[in-house]
Design a protein around this motif. Structure first.
Motif, PDB file in Angstrom:
ATOM      1  N   UNK A   1       0.822  -1.215   0.000  1.00 22.31           N
ATOM      2  CA  UNK A   1       0.000   0.000   0.000  1.00 22.31           C
ATOM      3  C   UNK A   1       0.855   1.263   0.000  1.00 22.31           C
ATOM      4  N   UNK A   2       2.125   1.139  -0.365  1.00 20.40           N
ATOM      5  CA  UNK A   2       2.979   2.314  -0.517  1.00 20.40           C
ATOM      6  C   UNK A   2       3.382   2.989   0.770  1.00 20.40           C
ATOM      7  N   UNK A   3       3.322   2.291   1.916  1.00 22.29           N
ATOM      8  CA  UNK A   3       3.717   2.951   3.165  1.00 22.29           C
ATOM      9  C   UNK A   3       4.493   1.996   4.063  1.00 22.29           C
TER      10      UNK A   3
ATOM     11  N   UNK B   1      -2.967   9.430  -4.622  1.00 25.47           N
ATOM     12  CA  UNK B   1      -2.030   9.730  -5.711  1.00 25.47           C
ATOM     13  C   UNK B   1      -1.013   8.614  -5.921  1.00 25.47           C
ATOM     14  N   UNK B   2      -1.131   7.523  -5.140  1.00 27.62           N
ATOM     15  CA  UNK B   2      -0.180   6.401  -5.218  1.00 27.62           C
ATOM     16  C   UNK B   2       1.250   6.866  -4.950  1.00 27.62           C
ATOM     17  N   UNK B   3       1.394   7.768  -3.977  1.00 28.49           N
ATOM     18  CA  UNK B   3       2.717   8.238  -3.556  1.00 28.49           C
ATOM     19  C   UNK B   3       3.110   7.543  -2.257  1.00 28.49           C
ATOM     20  N   UNK B   4       4.382   7.180  -2.076  1.00 26.42           N
ATOM     21  CA  UNK B   4       4.784   6.468  -0.868  1.00 26.42           C
ATOM     22  C   UNK B   4       4.904   7.375   0.346  1.00 26.42           C
ATOM     23  N   UNK B   5       4.705   6.753   1.512  1.00 22.85           N
ATOM     24  CA  UNK B   5       4.758   7.457   2.796  1.00 22.85           C
ATOM     25  C   UNK B   5       5.598   6.639   3.769  1.00 22.85           C
ATOM     26  N   UNK B   6       6.592   7.284   4.366  1.00 20.99           N
ATOM     27  CA  UNK B   6       7.411   6.683   5.420  1.00 20.99           C
ATOM     28  C   UNK B   6       7.102   7.378   6.733  1.00 20.99           C
ATOM     29  N   UNK B   7       6.795   6.589   7.767  1.00 21.70           N
ATOM     30  CA  UNK B   7       6.493   7.116   9.094  1.00 21.70           C
ATOM     31  C   UNK B   7       7.525   6.577  10.073  1.00 21.70           C
ATOM     32  N   UNK B   8       8.001   7.407  11.001  1.00 22.54           N
ATOM     33  CA  UNK B   8       8.976   6.916  11.971  1.00 22.54           C
ATOM     34  C   UNK B   8       8.538   7.249  13.390  1.00 22.54           C
TER      35      UNK B   8
ATOM     36  N   UNK C   1      -4.886   6.298  13.674  1.00 25.47           N
ATOM     37  CA  UNK C   1      -4.198   5.197  14.339  1.00 25.47           C
ATOM     38  C   UNK C   1      -4.409   3.877  13.591  1.00 25.47           C
ATOM     39  N   UNK C   2      -5.616   3.652  13.089  1.00 31.97           N
ATOM     40  CA  UNK C   2      -5.875   2.402  12.376  1.00 31.97           C
ATOM     41  C   UNK C   2      -5.060   2.326  11.094  1.00 31.97           C
ATOM     42  N   UNK C   3      -4.898   3.439  10.400  1.00 31.79           N
ATOM     43  CA  UNK C   3      -4.118   3.440   9.169  1.00 31.79           C
ATOM     44  C   UNK C   3      -2.626   3.286   9.446  1.00 31.79           C
ATOM     45  N   UNK C   4      -2.160   3.916  10.506  1.00 34.78           N
ATOM     46  CA  UNK C   4      -0.752   3.771  10.896  1.00 34.78           C
ATOM     47  C   UNK C   4      -0.472   2.333  11.321  1.00 34.78           C
ATOM     48  N   UNK C   5      -1.372   1.762  12.107  1.00 27.62           N
ATOM     49  CA  UNK C   5      -1.190   0.386  12.580  1.00 27.62           C
ATOM     50  C   UNK C   5      -1.185  -0.612  11.427  1.00 27.62           C
ATOM     51  N   UNK C   6      -1.881  -0.268  10.337  1.00 21.89           N
ATOM     52  CA  UNK C   6      -1.959  -1.168   9.191  1.00 21.89           C
ATOM     53  C   UNK C   6      -0.734  -1.096   8.290  1.00 21.89           C
ATOM     54  N   UNK C   7       0.131  -0.107   8.515  1.00 21.63           N
ATOM     55  CA  UNK C   7       1.325   0.032   7.679  1.00 21.63           C
ATOM     56  C   UNK C   7       2.289  -1.123   7.930  1.00 21.63           C
ATOM     57  N   UNK C   8       2.989  -1.543   6.894  1.00 18.52           N
ATOM     58  CA  UNK C   8       4.044  -2.537   7.088  1.00 18.52           C
ATOM     59  C   UNK C   8       5.071  -1.941   8.042  1.00 18.52           C
TER      60      UNK C   8
END
Length: 224
Positions: free
Chosen positions: A41-43, A116-123, A139-146
């Motif tokens: 999912x690009x994140x 926009x199908x752009x990648x997102x990196x969260x730290x 929170x649900x979207x962050x938790x779903x990130x790889x």
């Protein structure tokens, strides 16, 4: 020995891909950064303790992808649509856990990037499920990130981190300093940064070489 005036050189962290030492403690995270075009999912959520290399890997990724890097707290007032025109890295996401307005901005940015199908990196520190974001949808979207975690350092990684921290300060310790320090220090990135800072400051203040006897004196004083 009397203390002398000293002039501290600016600390300039080296943040290139070649400056990042790969060990079993971080190999999976490095692989995911290198394979950023394949993130689910690009994140990607990247976690680890202070000093573990999150910012370094973020800059490595930005150099490869052309991403914009910003701390989560800096989102308010930014043109989110303009940000979402390219890849984005948002650092220190847990820091906004108590700020609903900033979380809302990150939620909208997340959705714009996904559309926009752009990648997102969260730290952040700790697993994303424990970042404690008060906005449930975010929170649900962050938790779903790889998620990839930078693990506590092994000896080889500690040695590389110490060497890099000294190099960032434009300091070259004697060859027997780092092996000795590793045997006596707390096994954490924060401890490595603190020891390098103390050794550098004392060596400058006393106009001494950064040698094992100096390290022995400082670390034995800590143990006393």
């Amino acid at each position: 020995m009397p203390q002398q005036l000293s002039f501290e050189l600016p600390v300039k962290p080296a943040l290139g891909r070649g400056d990042f030492f790969v060990s079993p403690a971080n190999a999976l995270a490095v692989a995911m950064i290198d394979l950023w075009n394949s993130w689910p999912e690009g994140k990607l959520a990247l976690s680890g303790p202070a000093g573990s290399g999150k910012t370094h890997l973020t800059h490595v990724w930005a150099a490869m992808s052309g991403a914009t890097i910003l701390p989560a707290a800096a989102l308010p007032g930014r043109d989110l649509a303009a940000l979402a025109a390219g890849p984005v890295a948002v650092e220190d996401v847990p820091d906004i856990a108590d700020d609903g307005a900033v979380q809302t901005a990150l939620f909208h940015l997340h959705n714009l990037l996904r559309a926009a199908s752009r990648p997102l990196l969260l730290t952040g520190r700790g697993a994303p499920a424990h970042w404690g974001l008060g906005l449930p949808d975010l929170q649900s979207r962050v938790s779903a990130a790889h998620h990839c975690a930078l693990e506590p350092p092994d000896d080889s990684l500690l040695a590389a981190v110490l060497a890099k921290l000294f190099a960032d300060r434009q300091v070259t310790p004697r060859p027997d300093v780092i092996p000795y320090v590793i045997t006596r220090m707390d096994r954490s990135f924060a401890a490595a940064a603190e020891i390098v800072d103390r050794l550098d400051r004392v060596a400058l203040a006393e106009s001494r070489a950064l040698s094992r006897p100096l390290a022995v004196r400082l670390l034995d004083a800590d143990a006393a």
